[in-house]
Design a protein around this motif. Sequence first.
Motif, PDB file in Angstrom:
ATOM      1  N   GLY A   1       0.795  -1.219   0.000  1.00 32.02           N
ATOM      2  CA  GLY A   1       0.000   0.000   0.000  1.00 32.02           C
ATOM      3  C   GLY A   1       0.824   1.264   0.000  1.00 32.02           C
ATOM      4  O   GLY A   1       0.301   2.337  -0.314  1.00 32.02           O
ATOM      5  N   LEU A   2       2.110   1.149   0.346  1.00 31.60           N
ATOM      6  CA  LEU A   2       2.919   2.355   0.456  1.00 31.60           C
ATOM      7  C   LEU A   2       3.220   2.938  -0.919  1.00 31.60           C
ATOM      8  O   LEU A   2       3.210   4.151  -1.118  1.00 31.60           O
TER       9      LEU A   2
ATOM     10  N   SER B   1       0.448   4.997  -2.313  1.00 31.47           N
ATOM     11  CA  SER B   1      -0.170   5.998  -1.442  1.00 31.47           C
ATOM     12  C   SER B   1       0.148   7.433  -1.842  1.00 31.47           C
ATOM     13  O   SER B   1      -0.492   8.361  -1.366  1.00 31.47           O
TER      14      SER B   1
ATOM     15  N   VAL C   1       1.806  13.836   1.228  1.00 33.09           N
ATOM     16  CA  VAL C   1       0.601  13.171   1.743  1.00 33.09           C
ATOM     17  C   VAL C   1       0.876  12.799   3.188  1.00 33.09           C
ATOM     18  O   VAL C   1       1.954  12.307   3.519  1.00 33.09           O
ATOM     19  N   LEU C   2      -0.094  13.061   4.062  1.00 30.98           N
ATOM     20  CA  LEU C   2       0.059  12.687   5.463  1.00 30.98           C
ATOM     21  C   LEU C   2      -0.544  11.296   5.648  1.00 30.98           C
ATOM     22  O   LEU C   2      -1.713  11.072   5.362  1.00 30.98           O
ATOM     23  N   LEU C   3       0.292  10.355   6.119  1.00 33.43           N
ATOM     24  CA  LEU C   3      -0.178   8.988   6.307  1.00 33.43           C
ATOM     25  C   LEU C   3      -0.267   8.638   7.779  1.00 33.43           C
ATOM     26  O   LEU C   3       0.563   9.059   8.580  1.00 33.43           O
ATOM     27  N   ARG C   4      -1.288   7.860   8.093  1.00 34.66           N
ATOM     28  CA  ARG C   4      -1.358   7.290   9.434  1.00 34.66           C
ATOM     29  C   ARG C   4      -0.700   5.923   9.357  1.00 34.66           C
ATOM     30  O   ARG C   4      -1.100   5.096   8.537  1.00 34.66           O
ATOM     31  N   THR C   5       0.304   5.689  10.121  1.00 32.25           N
ATOM     32  CA  THR C   5       0.962   4.383  10.066  1.00 32.25           C
ATOM     33  C   THR C   5       0.998   3.783  11.456  1.00 32.25           C
ATOM     34  O   THR C   5       0.617   4.422  12.437  1.00 32.25           O
ATOM     35  N   ASN C   6       1.521   2.567  11.491  1.00 33.79           N
ATOM     36  CA  ASN C   6       1.646   1.906  12.784  1.00 33.79           C
ATOM     37  C   ASN C   6       2.738   2.558  13.632  1.00 33.79           C
ATOM     38  O   ASN C   6       2.906   2.231  14.781  1.00 33.79           O
TER      39      ASN C   6
ATOM     40  N   LEU D   1       2.039   9.270  12.814  1.00 30.72           N
ATOM     41  CA  LEU D   1       1.791  10.037  11.594  1.00 30.72           C
ATOM     42  C   LEU D   1       3.083  10.220  10.815  1.00 30.72           C
ATOM     43  O   LEU D   1       4.141  10.491  11.391  1.00 30.72           O
TER      44      LEU D   1
ATOM     45  N   TRP E   1       4.786  11.979   7.209  1.00 38.67           N
ATOM     46  CA  TRP E   1       4.661  12.776   5.993  1.00 38.67           C
ATOM     47  C   TRP E   1       5.365  12.042   4.858  1.00 38.67           C
ATOM     48  O   TRP E   1       6.557  11.804   4.916  1.00 38.67           O
TER      49      TRP E   1
END
Lengths: 312, 475, 216
Positions: B121-122, B125, B137-142, B145, B147
């Motif tokens: 998915g990365l 994205s 894009v700001l991503l929510r990851t494990n 957050l 950038w």
Amino acid sequence: MDLRKFILAALAILLGSACAPRAITEPAAYVDLSNVQPLPTLANQGIAPLRVAIAAVTSLQGTVEGYAPLLEYLSQELGRPVERIQRRTYSEINELLRSGEVDLAFVCTSSYLIGREQFGLELLVAPQVNNKVSYQANVIVRADSNYYTMEDLRGRVFAFTDPTSFTGRVYPTYLLLQMGETPQTFFRATFFVYSHDDAIHTVANGLADAASVDSLVLDFALAREPDLAGKIRVIHVSDEFGMPPVVVSPGTRPQLKAALRDVLLRMHLSLQGQVALKTLGYDRFVLVSDEAYHSARAVMALVNAAGELESP
Amino acid sequence: MLAFWKKLLSKIWEVAGSVPIRTKILGIVLGGTILLSASVIYQLWQAVTRTMQQELEARGISIARDLAARAVDPLLLNDMYSLHQLILDTQHNNPDVVYAFIQAPDGQVLVHSFEGGFPTGLMESNTVQANEHHHTVLLRTNEGLVWDVAVPIFEGKAGVARTGISTQRAEKIFLSITTQVLLTTLVVFAISLPAAAFLTFILTRPILELVEATRAVTQGDFTRRVRRWAEDEIGDLADAFNAMIAELSRMDELRREREQLRRQLLEKVIATQEDERRRIARELHDSTSQNLTSLIVGLKTLETTCDDPRIHHQASELRAVASQTLGEVHEISMRLRPRLLDDLGLSAALERQVDEWHARHRIPVDLMIHTHDNRLPEEVETAVFRIIQESLTNIARYAEAHSVSILVERRGNAIVAVIEDDGRGFDVDLVKKDRHLGLIGMQERAELLGGTLVIESAPGKGTSIYLSIPLTGGP
Amino acid sequence: MSIRILLADDHAVLRSGLRLLLESQEDLCVVGEATTGQETLRLVEQLQPDLILLDLSMPQLGGLEALPLLKKLASEAKILILTMHDDAHYLQRALKSGATGYVLKKAADVELISAIRAVMRGEIYIHPSMTRLLLDDMLPKAKSQPVDAWDTLSEREQEVLRLVALGHTNAEIAEQLHLSIKTVETYRSRGTEKLGLTSRAALVRYALEKGIIGDL
């Protein structure tokens, strides 16, 4: 605290927050960085591409831009994708040609000479520029410097291009040999810039006192950057030597070779081909024979004999 | 709708307004402080968060662009090793970089910084156009957050450089700043609370003193004075208050004096009245009655000693007239001031009074006197006698009673009398308002001697008059 | 044998009138006149009359105070009180102190002579109107209800009646017993009804007799 105070406070805070501009971004998606999978292998592209190598006469990026239309034209004419291959040094490209990993290559004169001698590198065609199928080496210095002859460059810093570049290294070395010198004895320091474009800028910026560059590249650079003219001065122009050719790998199939020759030779006849040629500053491609490179060969032999062609 | 809001507001004001003044001031001070701190902190938080995000994003872009620039040549030269080194260096030199990778122009990942594989998915994205400077894009990851910055390499011709910048470090810093600010605020608050309380105390002390002094004055203490704590409006109030109390005190003094004078006057009037009555009664009794009796006796003698029937008859008639006159004089004398009262005391006089009243009005009276035949001070006996006399007069005049009960008792060191009738009764308050002089007179007589007079009555319920006069230590 | 009478009265005109009246009777003789109590004592001692006509209100020792002294001085003498005071209290006092008779001045014209004669005969003479009063005082009061009636009252009624007898106002009773005034009135009327008492005075009398309220 009394009720009234609370209400007022709450209102004020709400107002305050409303006033503050909302510039904080919201996350777009979720990605689990620990959830790794092996990368998928590229599926077979289908048609095997034509592999074309381009020697780094100009800068790598400049090469890409310059040759893009031509490669596009080739691809169209041949009906197959074209893969562009670049390498840092001329010898690397020679190796690729030798091993057959590259079908077609645009190389420097000396590359051809070495290649032909080492593994039978074949000429295909050569570009014609200003109705000439030859070029010269120009020794350049900074315009505001006091160097007017080669002698003036004693104890100075000299910039070579590629170690096997004819105009960029072989010829200036030849000049020094003529004067009874070697680069090590004559110059204070030398270094390799690997592209003529960069060599020109190196001298223009004062990083080196002098360099020897491909006349074609110099003309092209001056045309592109008029400012350059005021920054550099040519102190020596060599004799005409054979134009850097287009070569094919010895293992290339004859059909392909014929097709390539054909496409290149008639390039100037189509509009797209003309645009591509124009981008490179060529008139057209013409057939050449090995005789055109005799003079260059002679110079190379001399320099080689002096042991000055060893890799740095 | 409007009425509802009005009611709500007035209710709120009622609740809020009834809070003690000290709480109000403290509330304002602390409320203001809290409000200020809260809004400042909030604004600060907002601003810092925004700035940090922006900074972080900018840095991410910078790193990515740097990577992209450095990656051009290796990419063109297909130098995977150098590319990989570049990736690793990027990660190594920037602690905020979570990952970095290079995509070929067709999107395939060429090199990356992950171990063991590539996160699903990365790759998809984030994308960037060839002519764009960057795309974030700001991503929510494990890992929190991140950038994700995509930068085209060589105008997209060589590929795309992607870097992921973590916000964690930045957030930690931010949190520590926020915590510090909050702590500072709390400390300031903790300091300002006692300071504010102290200030409030100082400010409101004179006000509370005034309230308390006012209460004391209401209770009748005119000696209270208030201190002038400060040279401000409250100080002026204190002065005005003191002046007012002084005036009240003076007026109270005047009132007392006047009251005293009135009492004395009333006493004098009553005493004079009684003296006069006594004098008149005595004269009537001693002189006039005696004369009349003499007259009667003389006429009798004349009657007996004279043979002439005309003189006999005349003398008899005259004697009758004189006798009647004697009777009337006697009555007048009794009503004015019975000898009994002076000679034999309250009990005897009351009994006589009741008998006569009963004889005249034919209403039964149950009289109960229990004073152990001890004589009481003259003014007390007179007062009790007169009051009962007045009561009987009133009953005869208004009550339409069927029976009357009079109780006179010596109880402790007071003489208590209760006069009750089962007549019409009356509205006490109404009559008092009309200033029935008879009733007021009775009350005054009692009060002059330091006693009390209470009238209990209601229309249809009869009337009870309770009299109590102390016998020792009068006014 | 004429009856020797001493006149003790401070009113001169009356004395002369009486003298005339008495002397109109052949068997009555006025042997002396006194104007004060002291003078009376002196003259009685001196003259030893058969009958003393004594006025109660004389200066310098009134009739009532003089009575016992007179009895001592002339034990044989009859003392007939002649007075304005038509009150039973005076009568009682006079009789107690040894007077033999009591005549009111206002009736002196008709009764004096017969009173004197009656007293000389050895009777006690009291003016008729006075007799009634005397009898009234002596007659026993209406019999109170049997003591048990008190126990038929509820505790509240007893409490209320006690306080009523003590002379408290209804308001005071209501406050003390934590009742409404109406309730107090109700208890009182019920209680007095049960006891057969008609008035507060009667209640007090009853209460004193029964010992419900103390003698203060």
